[in-house]
Design a protein around this motif. Structure first.
Motif, PDB file in Angstrom:
ATOM      1  N   LEU A 211       0.808  -1.218   0.000  1.00 28.14           N
ATOM      2  CA  LEU A 211       0.000   0.000   0.000  1.00 28.14           C
ATOM      3  C   LEU A 211       0.843   1.270   0.000  1.00 28.14           C
ATOM      4  N   SER A 212       2.119   1.148  -0.362  1.00 27.22           N
ATOM      5  CA  SER A 212       2.920   2.331  -0.630  1.00 27.22           C
ATOM      6  C   SER A 212       2.506   2.857  -2.005  1.00 27.22           C
ATOM      7  N   SER A 213       2.656   4.166  -2.228  1.00 25.71           N
ATOM      8  CA  SER A 213       2.119   4.758  -3.448  1.00 25.71           C
ATOM      9  C   SER A 213       3.194   5.418  -4.303  1.00 25.71           C
ATOM     10  N   THR A 214       2.988   5.328  -5.614  1.00 25.40           N
ATOM     11  CA  THR A 214       3.793   6.062  -6.584  1.00 25.40           C
ATOM     12  C   THR A 214       2.847   6.991  -7.331  1.00 25.40           C
ATOM     13  N   ILE A 215       3.152   8.287  -7.317  1.00 28.90           N
ATOM     14  CA  ILE A 215       2.324   9.269  -8.007  1.00 28.90           C
ATOM     15  C   ILE A 215       3.150   9.874  -9.127  1.00 28.90           C
ATOM     16  N   THR A 239       6.890  10.780  -7.513  1.00 33.89           N
ATOM     17  CA  THR A 239       7.408  10.578  -6.167  1.00 33.89           C
ATOM     18  C   THR A 239       6.907   9.238  -5.653  1.00 33.89           C
ATOM     19  N   PHE A 240       7.633   8.703  -4.690  1.00 27.75           N
ATOM     20  CA  PHE A 240       7.258   7.431  -4.056  1.00 27.75           C
ATOM     21  C   PHE A 240       6.998   7.712  -2.582  1.00 27.75           C
ATOM     22  N   VAL A 241       5.907   7.127  -2.058  1.00 30.03           N
ATOM     23  CA  VAL A 241       5.567   7.316  -0.650  1.00 30.03           C
ATOM     24  C   VAL A 241       5.401   5.950   0.007  1.00 30.03           C
ATOM     25  N   GLU A 242       6.379   5.583   0.833  1.00 29.04           N
ATOM     26  CA  GLU A 242       6.252   4.348   1.600  1.00 29.04           C
ATOM     27  C   GLU A 242       5.227   4.569   2.703  1.00 29.04           C
ATOM     28  N   LYS A 243       4.347   3.598   2.894  1.00 26.93           N
ATOM     29  CA  LYS A 243       3.296   3.761   3.897  1.00 26.93           C
ATOM     30  C   LYS A 243       3.909   4.082   5.258  1.00 26.93           C
ATOM     31  N   GLY A 244       3.437   5.171   5.867  1.00 32.36           N
ATOM     32  CA  GLY A 244       3.936   5.585   7.169  1.00 32.36           C
ATOM     33  C   GLY A 244       5.111   6.530   7.097  1.00 32.36           C
ATOM     34  N   LYS A 245       5.561   6.877   5.854  1.00 29.57           N
ATOM     35  CA  LYS A 245       6.703   7.768   5.696  1.00 29.57           C
ATOM     36  C   LYS A 245       6.345   8.955   4.804  1.00 29.57           C
ATOM     37  N   SER A 246       7.269   9.910   4.714  1.00 32.82           N
ATOM     38  CA  SER A 246       7.066  11.103   3.895  1.00 32.82           C
ATOM     39  C   SER A 246       7.394  10.809   2.426  1.00 32.82           C
ATOM     40  N   VAL A 248       9.299  10.886  -1.087  1.00 34.15           N
ATOM     41  CA  VAL A 248      10.705  11.078  -1.435  1.00 34.15           C
ATOM     42  C   VAL A 248      10.819  12.281  -2.368  1.00 34.15           C
ATOM     43  N   GLN A 249      12.034  12.763  -2.547  1.00 30.36           N
ATOM     44  CA  GLN A 249      12.274  13.893  -3.451  1.00 30.36           C
ATOM     45  C   GLN A 249      11.806  13.524  -4.857  1.00 30.36           C
ATOM     46  N   PRO A 250      11.045  14.399  -5.530  1.00 34.56           N
ATOM     47  CA  PRO A 250      10.566  14.090  -6.889  1.00 34.56           C
ATOM     48  C   PRO A 250      11.697  13.720  -7.833  1.00 34.56           C
ATOM     49  N   TYR A 251      11.421  12.774  -8.715  1.00 35.77           N
ATOM     50  CA  TYR A 251      12.403  12.313  -9.693  1.00 35.77           C
ATOM     51  C   TYR A 251      11.755  12.234 -11.069  1.00 35.77           C
ATOM     52  N   LYS A 252      12.592  12.259 -12.108  1.00 33.48           N
ATOM     53  CA  LYS A 252      12.073  12.217 -13.467  1.00 33.48           C
ATOM     54  C   LYS A 252      11.603  10.815 -13.824  1.00 33.48           C
ATOM     55  N   ILE A 253      10.528  10.755 -14.598  1.00 34.54           N
ATOM     56  CA  ILE A 253      10.057   9.474 -15.116  1.00 34.54           C
ATOM     57  C   ILE A 253      10.504   9.372 -16.579  1.00 34.54           C
ATOM     58  N   PRO A 254      10.742   8.137 -17.093  1.00 32.44           N
ATOM     59  CA  PRO A 254      11.287   7.975 -18.441  1.00 32.44           C
ATOM     60  C   PRO A 254      10.440   8.618 -19.526  1.00 32.44           C
TER      61      PRO A 254
END
Length: 262
Positions: A211-215, A239-246, A248-254
């Protein structure tokens, strides 16, 4: 004198031709007629169709039914506008196995139909290769992808952004841009690990097995919040959000694909 009269007539014609376009109201909520199905109870019907399920006595009175025990399969009931749930959206495309639940996940699930009205707390599940496109009023299009579980929540406060919840799986969305542009969110997607606030954009939300999310933002701007921290995504960023955490710094997608209508 004659030229003046002709000019006046032309002006009036232009005004009257434009008037219906200016005065045309938005589509209003209308009464609906439902047929009681096998296994349906008055409680279930009220939960699915009434803005306040406790107002079931008014539904009976409106339909001139003196006794709740008379609610049986095959009976037709008219749900008047003053008792109806508000309509948040409608299904525009359905493929494969897609189910709908109008009682917030309680009660039976039934196949989702094309043109199905969606109300606050309605839920949708897709299985296998099933997917569906829904149009959300004043927002745009949301595509619920395969093996997903989704809920329409509606406006959490009057005049606020429309909110939906993704419990499992993934979705794509194409949100109409505000005109004039604004920094206010018009659409929120809540998941177990993050909240994405949208102004007008194309983006994707994906949940993994934990249930971690990638937006991912394909166009426009998305604000992603979790654990009190917000990051801003612009076109081509994720960005990637591990459940229960903040987040991550935005990164480029291919690649930033465009969402096409089915």
């Amino acid at each position: 004198m004659r030229k003046s009269i002709v000019h006046t007539i032309l002006v009036l014609i232009i005004i009257f031709c434009q008037f219906p376009l200016l005065a045309e109201p938005e589509a209003a909520l209308e009464p609906i007629t439902i047929t009681v199905q096998k296994g349906e109870t008055l409680s279930l019907i009220s939960e699915r169709h009434l803005s306040d399920p406790k107002r079931w006595p008014e539904l009976l009175k409106y339909n001139k039914i003196p006794n709740p025990d008379l609610i049986k399969p095959g009976l037709s009931l008219v749900v008047p506008v003053f008792l109806r749930k508000s309509v948040v959206g409608v299904t525009e495309f359905v493929m494969g196995q897609v189910e709908w639940n109008g009682t917030g996940g309680r009660g039976p699930w039934v196949p989702l139909k094309l043109g199905q009205e969606l109300h606050p707390n309605d839920q949708i599940k897709t299985s296998g290769k099933g997917k569906t496109d829904i149009h959300i009023n004043q927002v745009g299009m949301v595509r619920i992808l395969n093996n997903s579980h989704f809920e329409v929540k509606g406006e959490m406060k009057k005049g606020g952004p429309v909110t939906v919840a993704l419990f499992k799986g993934s979705l794509d969305a194409k949100v109409t841009k505000s005109n004039p542009p604004t920094t206010e969110h018009k659409f929120n997607i809540v998941s177990p690990s993050s909240t994405a606030g949208v102004r007008g954009t194309e983006f994707r939300v994906e949940l993994d097995e934990k249930l971690s999310s990638t937006i991912s933002c394909f166009e426009g701007v998305v604000d992603v919040n979790a654990q009190g921290k917000t990051v801003e995504l612009t076109q081509g960023m994720a960005t990637f959000v591990e459940k229960g955490k903040s987040p991550v710094q935005p990164y480029k997608i291919p690649e930033a694909p465009r969402i096409k209508e089915e």
